[in-house]
Motif scaffolding. Sequence first.
Motif, PDB file in Angstrom:
ATOM      1  N   MET A   1     -77.368 -81.485  36.687  1.00  0.00           N
ATOM      2  CA  MET A   1     -77.195 -82.851  36.233  1.00  0.00           C
ATOM      3  C   MET A   1     -75.772 -83.322  36.539  1.00  0.00           C
ATOM      4  SD  MET A   1     -77.846 -84.328  32.455  1.00  0.00           S
ATOM      5  CE  MET A   1     -76.796 -85.621  31.884  1.00  0.00           C
ATOM      6  N   ILE A   2     -75.652 -84.541  36.979  1.00  0.00           N
ATOM      7  CA  ILE A   2     -74.346 -85.121  37.314  1.00  0.00           C
ATOM      8  C   ILE A   2     -73.778 -85.832  36.090  1.00  0.00           C
ATOM      9  CG2 ILE A   2     -73.123 -86.797  38.763  1.00  0.00           C
ATOM     10  CD1 ILE A   2     -74.175 -84.364  40.330  1.00  0.00           C
ATOM     11  N   ASN A   3     -72.548 -85.543  35.773  1.00  0.00           N
ATOM     12  CA  ASN A   3     -71.821 -86.240  34.710  1.00  0.00           C
ATOM     13  C   ASN A   3     -70.636 -86.960  35.315  1.00  0.00           C
ATOM     14  OD1 ASN A   3     -73.287 -85.342  32.332  1.00  0.00           O
ATOM     15  ND2 ASN A   3     -72.497 -83.315  32.840  1.00  0.00           N
ATOM     16  N   ILE A   4     -70.374 -88.183  34.868  1.00  0.00           N
ATOM     17  CA  ILE A   4     -69.205 -88.934  35.305  1.00  0.00           C
ATOM     18  C   ILE A   4     -68.164 -88.814  34.200  1.00  0.00           C
ATOM     19  CG2 ILE A   4     -68.283 -91.168  36.052  1.00  0.00           C
ATOM     20  CD1 ILE A   4     -70.462 -89.968  37.940  1.00  0.00           C
ATOM     21  N   ILE A   5     -67.000 -88.274  34.553  1.00  0.00           N
ATOM     22  CA  ILE A   5     -65.945 -88.056  33.565  1.00  0.00           C
ATOM     23  C   ILE A   5     -64.669 -88.777  33.994  1.00  0.00           C
ATOM     24  CG2 ILE A   5     -66.901 -85.816  32.890  1.00  0.00           C
ATOM     25  CD1 ILE A   5     -64.417 -84.571  34.410  1.00  0.00           C
ATOM     26  N   ASP A   6     -63.788 -88.988  33.022  1.00  0.00           N
ATOM     27  CA  ASP A   6     -62.484 -89.585  33.309  1.00  0.00           C
ATOM     28  C   ASP A   6     -61.600 -88.585  34.034  1.00  0.00           C
ATOM     29  OD1 ASP A   6     -63.215 -91.939  32.012  1.00  0.00           O
ATOM     30  OD2 ASP A   6     -62.341 -91.308  30.105  1.00  0.00           O
ATOM     31  N   TYR A   7     -60.740 -89.108  34.886  1.00  0.00           N
ATOM     32  CA  TYR A   7     -59.781 -88.303  35.641  1.00  0.00           C
ATOM     33  C   TYR A   7     -58.789 -87.620  34.705  1.00  0.00           C
ATOM     34  CZ  TYR A   7     -55.925 -87.181  38.786  1.00  0.00           C
ATOM     35  OH  TYR A   7     -54.937 -86.529  39.473  1.00  0.00           O
ATOM     36  N   LYS A   8     -58.442 -86.383  35.045  1.00  0.00           N
ATOM     37  CA  LYS A   8     -57.357 -85.647  34.399  1.00  0.00           C
ATOM     38  C   LYS A   8     -56.524 -85.014  35.504  1.00  0.00           C
ATOM     39  CE  LYS A   8     -59.790 -84.565  30.179  1.00  0.00           C
ATOM     40  NZ  LYS A   8     -61.169 -84.194  30.031  1.00  0.00           N
ATOM     41  N   THR A   9     -55.263 -84.783  35.222  1.00  0.00           N
ATOM     42  CA  THR A   9     -54.325 -84.237  36.216  1.00  0.00           C
ATOM     43  C   THR A   9     -54.849 -82.981  36.897  1.00  0.00           C
ATOM     44  OG1 THR A   9     -52.527 -85.089  34.865  1.00  0.00           O
ATOM     45  CG2 THR A   9     -51.928 -83.506  36.552  1.00  0.00           C
ATOM     46  N   VAL A  10     -55.534 -82.151  36.155  1.00  0.00           N
ATOM     47  CA  VAL A  10     -56.033 -80.890  36.700  1.00  0.00           C
ATOM     48  C   VAL A  10     -56.977 -81.111  37.887  1.00  0.00           C
ATOM     49  CG1 VAL A  10     -57.986 -80.696  35.100  1.00  0.00           C
ATOM     50  CG2 VAL A  10     -56.959 -78.624  36.059  1.00  0.00           C
ATOM     51  N   TYR A  11     -57.547 -82.317  37.997  1.00  0.00           N
ATOM     52  CA  TYR A  11     -58.504 -82.605  39.070  1.00  0.00           C
ATOM     53  C   TYR A  11     -57.860 -83.246  40.304  1.00  0.00           C
ATOM     54  CZ  TYR A  11     -61.945 -81.639  35.453  1.00  0.00           C
ATOM     55  OH  TYR A  11     -62.696 -81.054  34.473  1.00  0.00           O
ATOM     56  N   GLN A  12     -56.554 -83.381  40.332  1.00  0.00           N
ATOM     57  CA  GLN A  12     -55.895 -83.995  41.492  1.00  0.00           C
ATOM     58  C   GLN A  12     -56.260 -83.289  42.801  1.00  0.00           C
ATOM     59  OE1 GLN A  12     -53.130 -82.693  43.465  1.00  0.00           O
ATOM     60  NE2 GLN A  12     -53.170 -84.516  44.773  1.00  0.00           N
ATOM     61  N   PRO A  13     -56.280 -81.943  42.842  1.00  0.00           N
ATOM     62  CA  PRO A  13     -56.666 -81.299  44.110  1.00  0.00           C
ATOM     63  C   PRO A  13     -58.088 -81.666  44.566  1.00  0.00           C
ATOM     64  CG  PRO A  13     -55.547 -79.733  42.680  1.00  0.00           C
ATOM     65  CD  PRO A  13     -55.821 -80.957  41.846  1.00  0.00           C
ATOM     66  N   ASP A  14     -58.992 -81.853  43.614  1.00  0.00           N
ATOM     67  CA  ASP A  14     -60.361 -82.250  43.961  1.00  0.00           C
ATOM     68  C   ASP A  14     -60.397 -83.688  44.471  1.00  0.00           C
ATOM     69  OD1 ASP A  14     -61.925 -79.861  43.112  1.00  0.00           O
ATOM     70  OD2 ASP A  14     -61.021 -80.353  41.181  1.00  0.00           O
ATOM     71  N   PHE A  15     -59.647 -84.568  43.806  1.00  0.00           N
ATOM     72  CA  PHE A  15     -59.535 -85.960  44.242  1.00  0.00           C
ATOM     73  C   PHE A  15     -59.023 -86.004  45.680  1.00  0.00           C
ATOM     74  CE2 PHE A  15     -57.075 -89.992  44.379  1.00  0.00           C
ATOM     75  CZ  PHE A  15     -58.080 -90.888  44.045  1.00  0.00           C
ATOM     76  N   TYR A  16     -57.999 -85.223  45.954  1.00  0.00           N
ATOM     77  CA  TYR A  16     -57.429 -85.140  47.303  1.00  0.00           C
ATOM     78  C   TYR A  16     -58.474 -84.592  48.289  1.00  0.00           C
ATOM     79  CZ  TYR A  16     -54.191 -84.099  51.082  1.00  0.00           C
ATOM     80  OH  TYR A  16     -53.557 -84.067  52.294  1.00  0.00           O
ATOM     81  N   ARG A  17     -59.069 -83.455  47.951  1.00  0.00           N
ATOM     82  CA  ARG A  17     -60.021 -82.764  48.834  1.00  0.00           C
ATOM     83  C   ARG A  17     -61.196 -83.662  49.239  1.00  0.00           C
ATOM     84  NH1 ARG A  17     -64.728 -80.658  47.219  1.00  0.00           N
ATOM     85  NH2 ARG A  17     -64.136 -80.616  45.021  1.00  0.00           N
ATOM     86  N   LEU A  18     -61.790 -84.321  48.265  1.00  0.00           N
ATOM     87  CA  LEU A  18     -62.968 -85.135  48.560  1.00  0.00           C
ATOM     88  C   LEU A  18     -62.628 -86.357  49.412  1.00  0.00           C
ATOM     89  CD1 LEU A  18     -64.661 -84.838  45.090  1.00  0.00           C
ATOM     90  CD2 LEU A  18     -65.605 -84.008  47.252  1.00  0.00           C
ATOM     91  N   ASN A  19     -61.504 -86.978  49.147  1.00  0.00           N
ATOM     92  CA  ASN A  19     -61.140 -88.172  49.907  1.00  0.00           C
ATOM     93  C   ASN A  19     -60.579 -87.849  51.282  1.00  0.00           C
ATOM     94  OD1 ASN A  19     -61.564 -90.817  48.413  1.00  0.00           O
ATOM     95  ND2 ASN A  19     -60.766 -89.476  46.800  1.00  0.00           N
ATOM     96  N   ILE A  20     -59.774 -86.801  51.385  1.00  0.00           N
ATOM     97  CA  ILE A  20     -59.207 -86.478  52.700  1.00  0.00           C
ATOM     98  C   ILE A  20     -60.321 -86.045  53.664  1.00  0.00           C
ATOM     99  CG2 ILE A  20     -58.626 -84.014  52.455  1.00  0.00           C
ATOM    100  CD1 ILE A  20     -56.269 -86.721  53.850  1.00  0.00           C
ATOM    101  N   ALA A  21     -61.392 -85.475  53.130  1.00  0.00           N
ATOM    102  CA  ALA A  21     -62.507 -85.036  53.983  1.00  0.00           C
ATOM    103  C   ALA A  21     -63.114 -86.207  54.740  1.00  0.00           C
ATOM    104  CB  ALA A  21     -63.568 -84.323  53.140  1.00  0.00           C
ATOM    105  N   TRP A  22     -63.437 -87.304  54.043  1.00  0.00           N
ATOM    106  CA  TRP A  22     -64.059 -88.426  54.760  1.00  0.00           C
ATOM    107  C   TRP A  22     -63.023 -89.206  55.568  1.00  0.00           C
ATOM    108  CZ3 TRP A  22     -62.845 -93.520  54.111  1.00  0.00           C
ATOM    109  CH2 TRP A  22     -62.255 -93.919  52.917  1.00  0.00           C
ATOM    110  N   LEU A  23     -61.806 -89.312  55.051  1.00  0.00           N
ATOM    111  CA  LEU A  23     -60.774 -90.024  55.816  1.00  0.00           C
ATOM    112  C   LEU A  23     -60.504 -89.334  57.150  1.00  0.00           C
ATOM    113  CD1 LEU A  23     -58.355 -90.818  52.865  1.00  0.00           C
ATOM    114  CD2 LEU A  23     -59.452 -92.529  54.334  1.00  0.00           C
TER     115      LEU A  23
END
Length: 151
Positions: A1-23
């Motif tokens: 199941m997919i959950n949408i959660i608020d951003y936390k600092t610990v997830y910055q590497p994931d934010f980077y990883r997912l966006n840099i992949a498509w860019l």
Amino acid sequence: MINIIDYKTVYQPDFYRLNIAWLDKYHLTESHDLQILNDPEGTIVANGGYIWLAMEDDVVVGTAAIIKESDGAYELAKMAVDDAYQGRGISKLLIEKCIEKAKEVGATKLELFSNSQLTTALELYKKYGFHHVDVTGSPFETADVKMEMAL
């Protein structure tokens, strides 16, 4: 199941990883992207914006953000879903969260900058009520598409 959660600092590497992949996949990575990806809290959250993550079993599989442009105007930005999880409606959950929050905080307009290569994303934006406008005010050299929607 997919959950949408608020951003936390610990997830910055994931934010980077997912966006840099498509860019990188579409050869669209610019210095402005890297500023945001390296410091999402300073460039988005500290300026009145919001970031969300799509999670499945403690794995970050998607991201999306709205960046405050001015009173009443936000930019939909940095929406990404891991290739292995695409086609499961995750982008719909993310865009719905962004639109809901923009309305909640009193935004009257949501805009986005994109590239014509991203046909699947552009079709999604149209389904949610975005329409094409002239490309003006873009911080991105590669943005050849600008879309807006009234809220």
